[in-house]
Scaffold this motif. Structure first.
Motif, PDB file in Angstrom:
ATOM      1  N   TYR A  14       1.500   8.596  -1.565  1.00  0.00           N
ATOM      2  CA  TYR A  14       0.342   8.536  -2.461  1.00  0.00           C
ATOM      3  C   TYR A  14      -0.987   8.648  -1.717  1.00  0.00           C
ATOM      4  O   TYR A  14      -2.007   8.967  -2.312  1.00  0.00           O
ATOM      5  CB  TYR A  14       0.336   7.223  -3.245  1.00  0.00           C
ATOM      6  CG  TYR A  14       1.636   6.953  -3.953  1.00  0.00           C
ATOM      7  CD1 TYR A  14       2.083   7.785  -4.978  1.00  0.00           C
ATOM      8  CD2 TYR A  14       2.427   5.866  -3.598  1.00  0.00           C
ATOM      9  CE1 TYR A  14       3.283   7.543  -5.623  1.00  0.00           C
ATOM     10  CE2 TYR A  14       3.628   5.613  -4.249  1.00  0.00           C
ATOM     11  CZ  TYR A  14       4.047   6.460  -5.246  1.00  0.00           C
ATOM     12  OH  TYR A  14       5.242   6.220  -5.884  1.00  0.00           O
ATOM     13  N   PHE A  15      -0.975   8.363  -0.421  1.00  0.00           N
ATOM     14  CA  PHE A  15      -2.211   8.316   0.360  1.00  0.00           C
ATOM     15  C   PHE A  15      -2.789   9.718   0.570  1.00  0.00           C
ATOM     16  O   PHE A  15      -2.073  10.647   0.889  1.00  0.00           O
ATOM     17  CB  PHE A  15      -1.954   7.661   1.716  1.00  0.00           C
ATOM     18  CG  PHE A  15      -3.163   7.616   2.586  1.00  0.00           C
ATOM     19  CD1 PHE A  15      -4.176   6.715   2.336  1.00  0.00           C
ATOM     20  CD2 PHE A  15      -3.303   8.500   3.638  1.00  0.00           C
ATOM     21  CE1 PHE A  15      -5.310   6.674   3.132  1.00  0.00           C
ATOM     22  CE2 PHE A  15      -4.423   8.468   4.442  1.00  0.00           C
ATOM     23  CZ  PHE A  15      -5.431   7.566   4.182  1.00  0.00           C
ATOM     24  N   ARG A  16      -4.122   9.834   0.413  1.00  0.00           N
ATOM     25  CA  ARG A  16      -4.795  11.121   0.620  1.00  0.00           C
ATOM     26  C   ARG A  16      -5.817  11.068   1.748  1.00  0.00           C
ATOM     27  O   ARG A  16      -5.860  11.964   2.570  1.00  0.00           O
ATOM     28  CB  ARG A  16      -5.469  11.604  -0.672  1.00  0.00           C
ATOM     29  CG  ARG A  16      -4.504  11.904  -1.794  1.00  0.00           C
ATOM     30  CD  ARG A  16      -3.578  13.062  -1.397  1.00  0.00           C
ATOM     31  NE  ARG A  16      -2.495  13.224  -2.339  1.00  0.00           N
ATOM     32  CZ  ARG A  16      -1.226  12.924  -2.098  1.00  0.00           C
ATOM     33  NH1 ARG A  16      -0.859  12.432  -0.945  1.00  0.00           N
ATOM     34  NH2 ARG A  16      -0.290  13.107  -2.998  1.00  0.00           N
ATOM     35  N   SER A  17      -6.667  10.033   1.802  1.00  0.00           N
ATOM     36  CA  SER A  17      -7.671   9.996   2.865  1.00  0.00           C
ATOM     37  C   SER A  17      -8.274   8.597   2.998  1.00  0.00           C
ATOM     38  O   SER A  17      -8.143   7.764   2.112  1.00  0.00           O
ATOM     39  CB  SER A  17      -8.790  11.004   2.596  1.00  0.00           C
ATOM     40  OG  SER A  17      -9.509  10.649   1.435  1.00  0.00           O
ATOM     41  N   ALA A  18      -8.947   8.402   4.141  1.00  0.00           N
ATOM     42  CA  ALA A  18      -9.699   7.173   4.407  1.00  0.00           C
ATOM     43  C   ALA A  18     -11.056   7.581   4.950  1.00  0.00           C
ATOM     44  O   ALA A  18     -11.161   8.503   5.752  1.00  0.00           O
ATOM     45  CB  ALA A  18      -8.971   6.306   5.430  1.00  0.00           C
ATOM     46  N   GLN A  19     -12.083   6.902   4.489  1.00  0.00           N
ATOM     47  CA  GLN A  19     -13.434   7.232   4.906  1.00  0.00           C
ATOM     48  C   GLN A  19     -14.207   5.944   5.170  1.00  0.00           C
ATOM     49  O   GLN A  19     -14.189   5.025   4.349  1.00  0.00           O
ATOM     50  CB  GLN A  19     -14.126   8.031   3.806  1.00  0.00           C
ATOM     51  CG  GLN A  19     -15.548   8.387   4.093  1.00  0.00           C
ATOM     52  CD  GLN A  19     -16.186   9.172   2.954  1.00  0.00           C
ATOM     53  OE1 GLN A  19     -15.571   9.441   1.937  1.00  0.00           O
ATOM     54  NE2 GLN A  19     -17.425   9.537   3.142  1.00  0.00           N
ATOM     55  N   VAL A  20     -14.893   5.890   6.305  1.00  0.00           N
ATOM     56  CA  VAL A  20     -15.755   4.743   6.610  1.00  0.00           C
ATOM     57  C   VAL A  20     -17.046   4.926   5.832  1.00  0.00           C
ATOM     58  O   VAL A  20     -17.714   5.948   5.937  1.00  0.00           O
ATOM     59  CB  VAL A  20     -16.039   4.625   8.118  1.00  0.00           C
ATOM     60  CG1 VAL A  20     -17.052   3.534   8.391  1.00  0.00           C
ATOM     61  CG2 VAL A  20     -14.749   4.359   8.874  1.00  0.00           C
ATOM     62  N   ILE A  21     -17.386   3.924   5.030  1.00  0.00           N
ATOM     63  CA  ILE A  21     -18.597   3.951   4.220  1.00  0.00           C
ATOM     64  C   ILE A  21     -19.753   3.290   4.967  1.00  0.00           C
ATOM     65  O   ILE A  21     -20.876   3.753   4.938  1.00  0.00           O
ATOM     66  CB  ILE A  21     -18.363   3.226   2.862  1.00  0.00           C
ATOM     67  CG1 ILE A  21     -17.178   3.836   2.116  1.00  0.00           C
ATOM     68  CG2 ILE A  21     -19.615   3.221   2.020  1.00  0.00           C
ATOM     69  CD1 ILE A  21     -17.344   5.270   1.715  1.00  0.00           C
ATOM     70  N   SER A  22     -19.458   2.193   5.657  1.00  0.00           N
ATOM     71  CA  SER A  22     -20.486   1.438   6.363  1.00  0.00           C
ATOM     72  C   SER A  22     -19.852   0.737   7.550  1.00  0.00           C
ATOM     73  O   SER A  22     -18.728   0.265   7.476  1.00  0.00           O
ATOM     74  CB  SER A  22     -21.110   0.416   5.413  1.00  0.00           C
ATOM     75  OG  SER A  22     -22.037  -0.395   6.078  1.00  0.00           O
ATOM     76  N   PHE A  23     -20.620   0.660   8.642  1.00  0.00           N
ATOM     77  CA  PHE A  23     -20.129   0.000   9.846  1.00  0.00           C
ATOM     78  C   PHE A  23     -21.270  -0.791  10.473  1.00  0.00           C
ATOM     79  O   PHE A  23     -22.381  -0.294  10.598  1.00  0.00           O
ATOM     80  CB  PHE A  23     -19.622   1.049  10.848  1.00  0.00           C
ATOM     81  CG  PHE A  23     -19.096   0.459  12.117  1.00  0.00           C
ATOM     82  CD1 PHE A  23     -17.822  -0.086  12.162  1.00  0.00           C
ATOM     83  CD2 PHE A  23     -19.864   0.446  13.264  1.00  0.00           C
ATOM     84  CE1 PHE A  23     -17.328  -0.633  13.330  1.00  0.00           C
ATOM     85  CE2 PHE A  23     -19.378  -0.099  14.447  1.00  0.00           C
ATOM     86  CZ  PHE A  23     -18.110  -0.638  14.471  1.00  0.00           C
ATOM     87  N   SER A  24     -20.991  -2.028  10.855  1.00  0.00           N
ATOM     88  CA  SER A  24     -22.001  -2.876  11.474  1.00  0.00           C
ATOM     89  C   SER A  24     -21.492  -3.392  12.809  1.00  0.00           C
ATOM     90  O   SER A  24     -20.496  -4.118  12.863  1.00  0.00           O
ATOM     91  CB  SER A  24     -22.334  -4.061  10.564  1.00  0.00           C
ATOM     92  OG  SER A  24     -23.136  -4.989  11.251  1.00  0.00           O
TER      93      SER A  24
END
Length: 67
Positions: A14-24
């Motif tokens: 079922y997995f399609r992608s992962a994206q980092v939205i914010s990083f601190s």
């Protein structure tokens, strides 16, 4: 994250992608978005397989397995 979820027996198909939205760097917080392609609704699928706790536990188990 991509490797963790794409290789998961429970979620890989079922997995399609992962994206980092914010990083601190200061607080070591990462906000990410996971994209799944789910089949037409079947009884219990969204409540169990796509449950946020279940999805988090896939990542948690992978981290434990690496240690």
């Amino acid at each position: 994250l991509t490797e963790v979820y794409s290789s998961s027996p429970a979620l890989g198909r079922y997995f399609r992608s992962a994206q980092v939205i914010s990083f601190s760097n200061e607080s070591s917080i990462v906000i990410y978005q996971l994209l799944f392609s789910v089949p037409p609704s079947t009884e219990g699928f969204m409540e169990h397989t796509m449950n946020p706790d279940f999805i988090r536990n896939i990542l948690r188990q992978n981290i434990y397995d690496e240690d």
